[in-house]
Design an enzyme around this catalytic site. Structure first.
Site, PDB file in Angstrom:
ATOM      1  N   ASP A 282      -1.475   6.741   6.170  1.00 51.05           N
ATOM      2  CA  ASP A 282      -1.484   5.325   6.507  1.00 51.05           C
ATOM      3  C   ASP A 282      -2.413   5.092   7.704  1.00 51.05           C
ATOM      4  O   ASP A 282      -2.558   5.972   8.557  1.00 51.05           O
ATOM      5  CB  ASP A 282      -0.058   4.877   6.850  1.00 51.05           C
ATOM      6  CG  ASP A 282       0.092   3.369   6.832  1.00 51.05           C
ATOM      7  OD1 ASP A 282      -0.798   2.686   6.299  1.00 51.05           O
ATOM      8  OD2 ASP A 282       1.104   2.877   7.357  1.00 51.05           O
TER       9      ASP A 282
ATOM     10  N   ARG B 122       6.703  -8.207   1.872  1.00 48.59           N
ATOM     11  CA  ARG B 122       7.568  -7.699   2.946  1.00 48.59           C
ATOM     12  C   ARG B 122       8.264  -8.852   3.660  1.00 48.59           C
ATOM     13  O   ARG B 122       9.464  -8.785   3.953  1.00 48.59           O
ATOM     14  CB  ARG B 122       6.743  -6.889   3.950  1.00 48.59           C
ATOM     15  CG  ARG B 122       7.557  -6.420   5.172  1.00 48.59           C
ATOM     16  CD  ARG B 122       6.726  -5.589   6.123  1.00 48.59           C
ATOM     17  NE  ARG B 122       6.370  -4.335   5.481  1.00 48.59           N
ATOM     18  CZ  ARG B 122       5.291  -3.622   5.819  1.00 48.59           C
ATOM     19  NH1 ARG B 122       4.451  -4.077   6.717  1.00 48.59           N
ATOM     20  NH2 ARG B 122       5.050  -2.480   5.200  1.00 48.59           N
TER      21      ARG B 122
ATOM     22  N   THR C 219      -5.722  -1.264   6.956  1.00 44.54           N
ATOM     23  CA  THR C 219      -5.756  -2.711   7.076  1.00 44.54           C
ATOM     24  C   THR C 219      -7.140  -3.181   7.512  1.00 44.54           C
ATOM     25  O   THR C 219      -7.394  -4.382   7.556  1.00 44.54           O
ATOM     26  CB  THR C 219      -4.719  -3.190   8.115  1.00 44.54           C
ATOM     27  OG1 THR C 219      -4.955  -2.514   9.362  1.00 44.54           O
ATOM     28  CG2 THR C 219      -3.309  -2.871   7.641  1.00 44.54           C
TER      29      THR C 219
ATOM     30  N   LYS D 243       0.831  -1.214   0.000  1.00 46.10           N
ATOM     31  CA  LYS D 243       0.000   0.000   0.000  1.00 46.10           C
ATOM     32  C   LYS D 243       0.865   1.263   0.000  1.00 46.10           C
ATOM     33  O   LYS D 243       0.608   2.196  -0.755  1.00 46.10           O
ATOM     34  CB  LYS D 243      -0.946  -0.023   1.212  1.00 46.10           C
ATOM     35  CG  LYS D 243      -1.938  -1.162   1.195  1.00 46.10           C
ATOM     36  CD  LYS D 243      -2.930  -1.088   2.327  1.00 46.10           C
ATOM     37  CE  LYS D 243      -2.295  -1.322   3.678  1.00 46.10           C
ATOM     38  NZ  LYS D 243      -1.754  -2.706   3.830  1.00 46.10           N
ATOM     39  N   THR D 244       1.882   1.287   0.840  1.00 48.01           N
ATOM     40  CA  THR D 244       2.771   2.449   0.877  1.00 48.01           C
ATOM     41  C   THR D 244       3.533   2.590  -0.434  1.00 48.01           C
ATOM     42  O   THR D 244       3.692   3.700  -0.962  1.00 48.01           O
ATOM     43  CB  THR D 244       3.768   2.323   2.043  1.00 48.01           C
ATOM     44  OG1 THR D 244       3.043   2.201   3.274  1.00 48.01           O
ATOM     45  CG2 THR D 244       4.680   3.537   2.115  1.00 48.01           C
TER      46      THR D 244
END
Length: 379
Positions: free
Chosen positions: A142, A250, A191, A97-98
């Site tokens: 975020d 990640r 999230t 997302k980032t």
């Protein structure tokens, strides 16, 4: 908190971190840095993550549906010569997302401002950020669902009309002073999309939900990262790491770095499946991606409670962790893998859990596994 946002405008491609919560994805109390399979980014690894992030949509691996849709939104905005519509990205932590927010800014040739919902606890915090934006700037928030209600209500008008009302004074003498804002693009990440109020969701022109990656997609992510880190891996080596990465880029990149360290210490030049397996076994990440906490939960459920059902708090005490840690960190993956079930009477070990631990499922555990699943009634 908002004081960091009053800096001079950034040039295209530059990033301003304003109280950023980027990469956290919520609470992970009790989850130590040693838990390699945690989807939460520790502070010390964010710099390494940044170096491996793709810089444009063409380099972004996976999420093909979202990528194509977002590409169309950005291309149309550039043709019109206007800021892109506001974008909402939802999905579990660690899926990009980032990264996509940074790509939006890069594709639009616009500066990027980064902040987070928890950092905006007052309307004044948000007003300070919004008033310092420049024309066309991209603002990334975020964990946007964790903003305070007053700030959230101010954001409605800012997103729709590009203005905010600043209240001066108190009581009957209070006056609302309208403040015009430059056109900007808000990229929100969450999230837990279900916690966003309807009025806020409706103001986003594009909503994309990120899904977990397949093993094949993770192998492509790892190949790109290995090239940037100048590592040599065989195809089997990539597959071994990807298969233990829980569908999350990640985690895949984190495991790759740990395998790199193991190979460096042991003098291995080309990492194959055997090398990757030995390294990840040492770090207690098994063939299905379960780490120490995940296995502790399953082993306690099976060995101490005969497969359940058992209440969440009792299970947490049995593994020596906080209830929140077991529920938010371990359970989602175990449930997704079909290893653990949530029933009205408590948590139960499903047949796959017994099989994964190399144990035979007793008859009474089979009966417990037949209980109906109902999250709303979980103890």
């Amino acid at each position: 908190m908002a004081g960091t946002d009053d800096a001079a405008p950034l040039l295209p491609g530059q990033i301003n971190l304003a109280g950023s919560g980027s990469g956290h994805g919520g609470s992970a109390a009790g989850r130590g840095a040693g838990e390699l399979a945690a989807p939460i980014a520790e502070p010390e690894e964010r710099e390494l993550e940044a170096a491996l992030r793709p810089k444009n949509l063409d380099d972004f691996v996976g999420q093909e549906r979202v990528r194509k849709q977002l590409s169309l939104v950005l291309a149309a905005s550039k043709i019109r010569g206007r800021s892109a519509d506001h974008v909402l990205m939802s999905g579990p932590p660690g899926l990009g997302k980032t990264t996509l927010a940074m790509i939006v800014a890069a594709e639009m040739n616009a500066p990027l401002r980064i902040s987070s919902g928890p950092a905006i606890q007052h309307a004044g915090d948000l007003a300070a950020i919004l008033s310092s934006l420049t024309e066309g700037e991209v603002l990334f928030l975020d964990e946007i669902h964790r903003m305070s209600r007053p700030a959230e209500e101010m954001l409605y008008m800012a997103m729709e009309d590009f203005r905010v009302d600043i209240i001066v004074g108190k009581g009957a003498g209070a006056t609302a002073i309208p403040l015009e804002l430059p056109s900007f693009t808000l990229v929100g990440a969450t999230t837990r999309a279900g916690l966003l109020p309807g009025p806020l969701r409706d103001r986003f022109g594009f909503t994309g939900h990120l899904e977990f990656y397949s093993v094949g997609e993770l192998e492509l992510v790892l190949r790109r990262s290995a090239g940037m880190l100048d590592l040599k891996l065989t195809s089997a080596g990539f597959s071994e790491i990807a298969g233990r990465s829980r569908g999350t880029p990640r985690i895949a990149n984190r495991l790759l770095r740990r395998v790199r360290d193991w190979a460096l210490v042991h003098g291995v030049e080309t990492i194959d499946a055997r090398t990757a397996s030995a390294a990840l076994d040492m770090y207690e990440v098994d063939v299905r991606g379960l780490d120490r906490l995940d296995r502790s939960v399953l082993e306690a459920l099976v060995n101490k409670f005969n497969g359940g059902p058992v209440g969440l708090s009792t299970l947490a005490i049995a593994v020596g962790e906080e209830t929140e840690t077991v529920e938010t960190v371990a359970e989602p993956f175990l449930v997704r893998e079909g290893l653990l079930g949530r029933t009205p009477r408590g948590r139960i070990a499903l047949p796959a859990a017994w099989e994964h631990l190399g144990l035979k499922m007793p008859g009474n555990a089979v009966a417990a596994a037949m209980l109906p699943f109902d999250d709303e009634l979980d103890p």
